[in-house]
Motif scaffolding. Structure first.
Motif: not given
Length: 329
Positions: A106, A115, A117-119, A311
């Motif tokens: 990333p 992504d 952190t989202k997927d 993260q």
């Protein structure tokens, strides 16, 4: 009459609206009822594959359903990770996430198809594997980190370090080392750790930053000299080798990790069941023993803690990539 029919219609609509949710929850509580695919986003034989297969075998018993490993390598792990991200969030397609796939990529690939952190749904970090800095003793006279830093600073840009390729864990570790130590080393990227290790052993390059398992036997045999390990504490297999934190280079002291993830929106009952199974498996003596044979250790942190770890890895590697100008077009 019309008012009564309207009320009945609304009641029926409300009941139907809740049916999929209730049904989905019931399926989640019964999970798993069929085999599970575990996507390893790298070819067979590497550390990711070894860790994935170890846990797949043990989770098969803990979950009561076969966990089948499927290798989908390519693009630094992005192909396999994209497959997991695009899968149905039903718990039957899971993936192994690594520092490369969910930390470095990333930071250096501008057009990832997902992504991190989202997927994805983080489930747990399965294992931490120390990294190591080794030198060829025929090319580098230093036997301690202090002596090495002194030597490197006396000859800026002369010493070379091998990595598994541009944007690899070993590359980013080398750049972090340069920043933390104030040294200038020349990066020599290879197509994988095998060729990088072979050329370090042959003296074509001076230094290698690596996952510990592949370099460990050569360090134990004296063919390479380990100057420091990236781990919370010294590694039992190399008890005389300090950690990077011990030699004053704490920013370099991060282990590699291998975690379990699913697609985004994985139902919480499924996440809970998988996490419970990971904790159970990680406590088994033979799992600990097999990981120790790799210089690794089980982690089994919570989904929330693992999400924070991912993260933090992304943010760290974005800083390294920006300062060292590392990017993959």
């Amino acid at each position: 009459m019309q008012r009564r029919n309207a009320i009945l219609g609304l009641s029926l609509a409300a009941a139907l609206a809740t049916l999929p949710l209730t049904s989905g929850l019931a399926h989640a509580q019964d999970y798993p009822t069929k085999p599970i695919r575990l996507i390893v986003p790298f070819p067979p034989g590497g550390t990711t594959d070894i860790v994935g297969r170890l846990f797949a075998d043990k989770l098969t018993r803990a979950l009561g359903q076969t966990v089948v490993v499927e290798n989908r390598g390519g693009a630094g792990g992005s192909i396999g990770s994209a497959f997991v991200a695009s899968s149905q969030p039903d718990g039957y397609t899971l993936g192994i996430a690594t520092v490369s796939t969910h930390g470095i990529n990333p930071a250096i690939y501008p057009n990832l198809p997902f992504d991190v952190t989202k997927d994805f749904t983080p489930i747990s970090n399965l294992a931490a594997v120390p990294n190591v800095m080794v030198v060829n003793p025929g090319k580098v006279s230093a036997k301690t980190m202090a002596d090495f830093v002194k030597l490197a600073k006396s000859e800026p840009g002369k010493l070379t370090y091998a990595s598994a390729g541009n944007g690899s864990v070993s590359h980013m570790m080398g750049e972090m080392f340069k920043m933390a130590s104030g040294t200038d080393l020349m990066h020599v990227p290879y197509r994988g750790v095998g060729p990088a290790l072979n050329d370090t052993l042959a003296g074509q390059v001076d230094i290698l930053f690596d996952n510990l398992p592949s370099s460990l036997p050569h360090a134990q045999a004296g063919k390479l000299v380990a100057l420091a390990v990236a781990a919370p504490k010294r590694v039992a297999a190399l008890p005389d080798v300090p950690t990077f934190a011990e030699v004053g280079l704490a920013p370099v002291n991060d282990s590699s990790w291998f975690g379990l993830v699913g697609p985004a929106k994985l139902p919480q009952p499924i996440v809970d069941k998988l996490y419970k199974a990971v904790v159970e498996v990680s406590a088994e003596a033979d799992v600990k023993s097999k990981l120790e044979g790799l210089g690794a250790s089980p982690v089994a942190n919570s989904p929330a803690d693992y999400a924070k770890q991912i993260q933090a890895e992304v943010e760290k590697n974005k800083r390294i990539a920006k300062e060292a100008n590392v990017k993959i077009d």
